[in-house]
Design an enzyme around this catalytic site. Structure first.
Site, mmCIF file in Angstrom:
data_model
loop_
_atom_site.group_PDB
_atom_site.id
_atom_site.type_symbol
_atom_site.label_atom_id
_atom_site.label_comp_id
_atom_site.label_asym_id
_atom_site.label_seq_id
_atom_site.Cartn_x
_atom_site.Cartn_y
_atom_site.Cartn_z
ATOM 1 N N SER A 160 0.839 -1.214 0.000
ATOM 2 C CA SER A 160 0.000 0.000 0.000
ATOM 3 C C SER A 160 0.865 1.251 0.000
ATOM 4 O O SER A 160 1.815 1.361 0.785
ATOM 5 C CB SER A 160 -0.908 0.025 1.227
ATOM 6 O OG SER A 160 -1.773 -1.084 1.201
ATOM 7 N N GLU A 243 -1.216 -3.517 12.918
ATOM 8 C CA GLU A 243 -2.088 -3.336 11.750
ATOM 9 C C GLU A 243 -3.484 -3.875 12.063
ATOM 10 O O GLU A 243 -4.487 -3.272 11.682
ATOM 11 C CB GLU A 243 -1.491 -4.072 10.540
ATOM 12 C CG GLU A 243 -2.336 -3.909 9.285
ATOM 13 C CD GLU A 243 -1.678 -4.479 8.043
ATOM 14 O OE1 GLU A 243 -0.628 -5.146 8.177
ATOM 15 O OE2 GLU A 243 -2.213 -4.254 6.946
HETATM 16 C C1 LIG Z 1 -6.202 -3.418 0.411
HETATM 17 C C2 LIG Z 1 -5.010 -4.263 0.717
HETATM 18 C C3 LIG Z 1 -3.843 -3.659 1.155
HETATM 19 C C4 LIG Z 1 -2.725 -4.444 1.405
HETATM 20 N N1 LIG Z 1 -1.573 -3.808 1.810
HETATM 21 C C5 LIG Z 1 -0.460 -4.528 2.035
HETATM 22 C C6 LIG Z 1 0.765 -3.880 2.394
HETATM 23 O O1 LIG Z 1 0.817 -2.652 2.512
HETATM 24 N N2 LIG Z 1 1.860 -4.627 2.574
HETATM 25 C C7 LIG Z 1 1.842 -5.990 2.453
HETATM 26 O O2 LIG Z 1 2.882 -6.610 2.669
HETATM 27 N N3 LIG Z 1 0.707 -6.664 2.101
HETATM 28 C C8 LIG Z 1 -0.439 -5.947 1.890
HETATM 29 N N4 LIG Z 1 -1.613 -6.595 1.536
HETATM 30 C C9 LIG Z 1 -1.571 -8.034 1.288
HETATM 31 C C10 LIG Z 1 -2.270 -8.892 2.334
HETATM 32 O O3 LIG Z 1 -1.541 -8.943 3.524
HETATM 33 C C11 LIG Z 1 -2.431 -10.292 1.706
HETATM 34 O O4 LIG Z 1 -3.290 -10.155 0.591
HETATM 35 C C12 LIG Z 1 -3.013 -11.290 2.681
HETATM 36 O O5 LIG Z 1 -2.092 -11.612 3.690
HETATM 37 C C13 LIG Z 1 -3.447 -12.606 1.959
HETATM 38 O O6 LIG Z 1 -2.407 -13.112 1.180
HETATM 39 P P1 LIG Z 1 -2.633 -13.474 -0.369
HETATM 40 O O7 LIG Z 1 -3.273 -12.308 -1.036
HETATM 41 O O8 LIG Z 1 -1.340 -13.970 -0.894
HETATM 42 O O9 LIG Z 1 -3.705 -14.638 -0.379
HETATM 43 P P2 LIG Z 1 -3.437 -16.185 -0.144
HETATM 44 O O10 LIG Z 1 -2.523 -16.376 1.019
HETATM 45 O O11 LIG Z 1 -3.042 -16.791 -1.434
HETATM 46 O O12 LIG Z 1 -4.870 -16.681 0.269
HETATM 47 C C14 LIG Z 1 -5.921 -16.883 -0.683
HETATM 48 C C15 LIG Z 1 -7.122 -17.444 0.034
HETATM 49 O O13 LIG Z 1 -6.796 -18.726 0.609
HETATM 50 C C16 LIG Z 1 -7.047 -18.709 2.005
HETATM 51 N N5 LIG Z 1 -6.002 -19.481 2.717
HETATM 52 C C17 LIG Z 1 -4.669 -19.446 2.472
HETATM 53 N N6 LIG Z 1 -4.026 -20.249 3.351
HETATM 54 C C18 LIG Z 1 -4.972 -20.780 4.159
HETATM 55 C C19 LIG Z 1 -4.942 -21.678 5.274
HETATM 56 N N7 LIG Z 1 -3.802 -22.177 5.741
HETATM 57 N N8 LIG Z 1 -6.117 -21.979 5.873
HETATM 58 C C20 LIG Z 1 -7.302 -21.479 5.415
HETATM 59 N N9 LIG Z 1 -7.396 -20.624 4.356
HETATM 60 C C21 LIG Z 1 -6.245 -20.283 3.752
HETATM 61 C C22 LIG Z 1 -6.976 -17.257 2.428
HETATM 62 O O14 LIG Z 1 -7.722 -17.021 3.597
HETATM 63 C C23 LIG Z 1 -7.572 -16.564 1.209
HETATM 64 O O15 LIG Z 1 -8.969 -16.594 1.281
HETATM 65 C C24 LIG Z 1 -2.755 -5.860 1.257
HETATM 66 C C25 LIG Z 1 -3.949 -6.471 0.832
HETATM 67 C C26 LIG Z 1 -5.055 -5.682 0.558
HETATM 68 C C27 LIG Z 1 -6.312 -6.354 0.102
#
Ligand SMILES: Cc1cc2nc3c(=O)[nH]c(=O)nc-3n(C[C@H](O)[C@H](O)[C@H](O)COP(=O)(O)OP(=O)(O)OC[C@H]3O[C@@H](n4cnc5c(N)ncnc54)[C@H](O)[C@@H]3O)c2cc1C
Length: 386
Positions: A160, A243
């Site tokens: 972000s 956060e």
């Molecule tokens: C608006 C916004 C701002 C953000 N800002 C930042 C930032 O400033 N810096 C930063 O570093 N990140 C940021 N993020 C990223 C955010 O931290 C990640 O999107 C989040 O941690 C999920 O990771 P992923 O997107 O890789 O999804 P994934 O980890 O691939 O997950 C996909 C889906 O699978 C599910 N899932 C995955 N593993 C499991 C499990 N073990 N058990 C059950 N369900 C599971 C998840 O719940 C999710 O529904 C931001 C995200 C958003 C939406």
């Protein structure tokens, strides 16, 4: 970090002072255009700092006001009530900054804290990667020690405000031979260093708030290591706790203002039984969030961070926010672009934006499923399922 408990009389006087200052100083509107809006918010951050309203509960020796978390919350509540924007550097102030304060060396505190508070240097958080979100510890960005510097290579995503940031808190693997949670370090990276490339990503709201960030042979001085080498995981958990819980505290105040506006609008519209029930459900959700936030204030005051309770706050925030703006959107129905009623202050376009933005509350700071698992395992003591 703060003086002993807040004196309620002092707190009320402080609230009054904040309110009268905000009534004259706060911008009444912000530009529609994302870039212009960002500039206006940066200026607003600096104005707030000069007036002594940034870092309210941060130590005075580092440029803060040395007051209590209750004072900080009172200012947030007054800002929300008047519709005044928050300072621009939210990640620095509420996410990365507390970890910097807790773990920074004297030199790091002297170098970084005041510009962060003053809004002169904006921070972003480089944790997530294309293959490391929920499973953050599997991150692959590498930093190799070469003399008095690290050489950083890799990619972050969803960072972000990276495009507007001067510094980034980057998690990088510094020892690939250690178990995955152990070989990670927390680096403070100057975004103007050669080899840093930022590509904005446009969100469903139309804003390009988050970005991809690429590091190609980026030189990071060893003095920019925060905490111990290979000890970055614990610091990352501290940042994420802030956060999850700290952000919920701030956002709750804004949601309550929107809820009051919604209530005015519904009263005027003669609601259907379904709408009335949805508004009642929102009241319950926000009431729960308010109760949790009182507990979060106590935790913040006693420095009980991180805690699995941070995940409860995060889940309650997502639920409250989505319920509120989902209800408002249903109520808007076909009149989406017009203000619902001049009296209520509810703006249709803003509701659509808030509704869309609210969807991300189930993802940022750790997804809903992961937070639920943390609650089950670490708070309720259920056996690990993986
Ligand atoms: C608006 C916004 C701002 C953000 N800002 C930042 C930032 O400033 N810096 C930063 O570093 N990140 C940021 N993020 C990223 C955010 O931290 C990640 O999107 C989040 O941690 C999920 O990771 P992923 O997107 O890789 O999804 P994934 O980890 O691939 O997950 C996909 C889906 O699978 C599910 N899932 C995955 N593993 C499991 C499990 N073990 N058990 C059950 N369900 C599971 C998840 O719940 C999710 O529904 C931001 C995200 C958003 C939406």
């Amino acid at each position: 970090m703060t003086p002993a408990g807040a004196d309620p009389r002092d707190l009320e006087a402080y609230r009054q002072r904040a309110r009268s200052w905000l009534e004259t100083a706060a911008p009444t509107s912000l530009p529609e255009d994302y870039r212009l809006r960002t500039e206006a918010l940066r200026t607003w951050h600096r104005t707030l700092y000069r007036a002594g309203f940034v870092g309210i509960d941060w130590p005075a020796e580092h440029g803060g006001q040395g007051l209590t978390v209750e004072h900080a919350l009172a200012f947030i509540e007054e800002s929300a009530r008047l519709g005044a924007p928050q300072p621009f550097g939210a990640i620095g102030l509420h996410v990365v900054g507390p970890t910097l304060l807790r773990h920074g060396t004297d030199e790091q505190l002297a170098r970084f804290v005041e510009p962060l508070l003053a809004g002169e240097e904006v921070w972003c958080q480089g944790f997530s990667e294309p293959d490391a979100g929920s499973d953050l510890a599997s991150l692959r960005t590498r930093a190799v020690v070469e003399g008095d510097r690290f050489v950083l290579n890799g990619q972050k995503i969803w960072t972000s405000w990276a495009d507007d940031s001067d510094w980034c808190a980057v998690l990088a693997r510094t020892d690939p031979d250690q178990p995955k949670h152990r070989g990670i370090s927390y680096l403070l990276v100057d975004m103007t260093t050669p080899g840093v490339t930022v590509r904005p990503i446009t969100q469903i709201t139309g804003d390009a708030e988050f970005c991809e960030v690429f590091f190609e042979d980026v030189a990071v001085p060893r003095t920019n290591l925060l905490g111990p080498l290979n000890g970055g995981w614990d610091l990352a958990m501290h940042t994420l706790a802030h956060e999850r819980s700290g952000y919920a505290l701030r956002r709750r105040a804004e949601l309550e203002v929107s809820y009051t506006q919604l209530l005015h609008a519904v009263r005027e519209e003669r609601p259907s039984p379904e709408t009335a029930a949805a508004v009642g459900g929102t009241y319950v959700a926000l009431g729960g969030l308010a109760a949790l936030s009182r507990r979060a204030v106590r935790r913040a005051r006693n420095a009980e961070v991180p805690s699995p309770l941070d995940s409860v706050d995060k889940l309650a925030l997502a639920h409250g926010e989505q319920q509120l703006f989902g209800t408002a959107l249903d109520l808007l129905g076909a009149h989406r672009t017009a203000p619902l009623s001049a009296e209520s202050g509810l703006d249709g376009e803003q509701i659509v934006r808030d509704y869309l933005h609210g969807r991300s509350a189930s993802v940022y700071g750790g997804s809903e499923q992961i937070q639920l698992t943390i609650v089950a395992e670490r708070l309720l003591g259920l056996p690990r399922t993986r």
